[in-house]
Scaffold this active site. Structure first.
Site, PDB file in Angstrom:
ATOM      1  N   ASN A  59     -34.188  -4.571  33.536  1.00 39.46           N
ATOM      2  CA  ASN A  59     -35.542  -4.355  34.031  1.00 39.46           C
ATOM      3  C   ASN A  59     -36.517  -4.696  32.898  1.00 39.46           C
ATOM      4  OD1 ASN A  59     -36.076  -1.956  32.412  1.00 39.46           O
ATOM      5  ND2 ASN A  59     -34.851  -0.781  33.878  1.00 39.46           N
ATOM      6  N   ASP A  69     -27.833  -1.897  40.891  1.00 43.37           N
ATOM      7  CA  ASP A  69     -26.478  -2.206  41.336  1.00 43.37           C
ATOM      8  C   ASP A  69     -26.517  -3.142  42.544  1.00 43.37           C
ATOM      9  OD1 ASP A  69     -25.638  -0.270  39.457  1.00 43.37           O
ATOM     10  OD2 ASP A  69     -25.767   1.312  40.960  1.00 43.37           O
TER      11      ASP A  69
END
Length: 325
Positions: free
Chosen positions: A205, A275
């Site tokens: 991120n 995920d």
């Protein structure tokens, strides 16, 4: 992505097999209601209604592969304990084989317990063992992966900094996959991104990427600086930066950054969204999609799962918009 091309891509998923390796964990949810504040401390009293257990971490990436019809082969380490039994049961229920989960009696199975009241997370309790694996455990995992990779179409490396994904393990697994011509999608952790150098694409991120690069600028300037710096560091690997409510940014050598707008209309819980991104991206690459297409599909899948409470997966119908998420 047009509906027909999306249907064709999703239609190829059931014939794809993905090896997922890394830090597996059990996500436990305690669901309840709050009616009063404790007289002992200024905290809510949660009256428990039910408990549920789902696969988390690398195991959730494998569940996302299975949810879209792909076959997931999962490699990781668990303890000799009840959470390991619950994790195996959750995986088997969704058709994910557990023979790649190696038992280490010196470790506890990583367990994250979330207390949920009225669909809001009140607290989280982490029970984990983060020390590095013993060399013999690494050898067993790598040997298992080496046996399985010839029949796989892509690989996911899921690093949650719980001790499994050392530099030796990361370089070993990525090397095995790339020598076999398999794309590798990495969900990274920490600051040592050099160990992922030979991967196809890594997905931090934006905040993780800035920290890994020592960048203090925020906003788009920080994203651009981090993405370009990681491109140089990773020597050919693409970088997919997830940016929460601002979508994603894809960096590829020799091409301008591609900014992908967010698709999420409602965000209830971001747990496990990363995920989903790596699992779906790996499936798409395994089915022959271009990296841009894989990123856009992963972005759509992330929008589906953040609209749900708790660790969740996207389905084919949800990606096609045939029923609400």
């Amino acid at each position: 992505m047009m509906d027909e091309s999306l249907k064709a891509l999703l239609g190829a998923f059931p014939s794809r097999r993905i090896l997922v390796a890394g830090d597996v964990m059990l996500d436990e949810y305690i669901w309840g209601n709050v009616q009063r504040i404790s007289p002992e401390a200024p905290v809510p009293v949660v009256e428990v209604r039910r408990r549920t257990h789902v696969a988390g971490g690398a195991a959730n990436a494998a569940m996302n592969v299975a949810s879209l019809g792909g076959e997931a082969l999962l490699a990781g380490v668990v303890g000799a304990d009840e959470p390991a039994m619950r994790l195996r049961a959750a995986l088997r229920e969704r058709g994910v084989a557990t023979d790649g989960l190696i038992e280490d009696r010196q470790r506890r199975t990583t367990t994250k317990t979330r207390l949920i009241a009225h669909s809001q997370q009140v607290a989280r309790i982490d029970d984990e063992h983060r020390s590095p694996l013993a060399p013999e455990m690494e050898d067993r995992l790598l040997a298992w992966a080496e046996r399985q990779l010839p029949r796989c179409h892509a690989c996911v490396l899921s690093d949650y900094a719980k001790g499994v994904v050392s530099r030796r393990f990361a370089e070993g697994l990525i090397g095995l996959a790339r020598r076999g011509g398999k794309p590798v999608v990495v969900d990274p952790k920490g600051t040592d991104y050099g160990r992922y150098r030979a991967a196809t694409v890594i997905k931090p991120n934006a905040e993780e990427a800035r920290k890994a690069c020592g960048i203090h600028a925020d906003g788009l300037d920080g994203v651009l600086e981090a993405g370009n710096r990681l491109l140089e560091l990773l020597d050919g690997a693409a970088v997919l930066l997830t940016r929460g409510p601002e979508g994603m940014s894809l960096f590829r050598r020799g091409l301008p950054p591609l900014h992908i707008a967010p698709e999420a209309r409602e965000v209830f819980d971001v747990t496990g969204a990363g995920d989903t991104v790596v699992g779906v991206a790996a499936l798409a690459l395994a089915a022959g999609a271009a990296l841009e297409t894989a990123a856009r599909l992963a972005n759509r899948a992330a929008a589906v799962v953040v609209a749900k409470v708790g660790t969740a997966q996207a389905t084919r119908e949800e990606l096609l918009g045939e029923r609400p998420a």
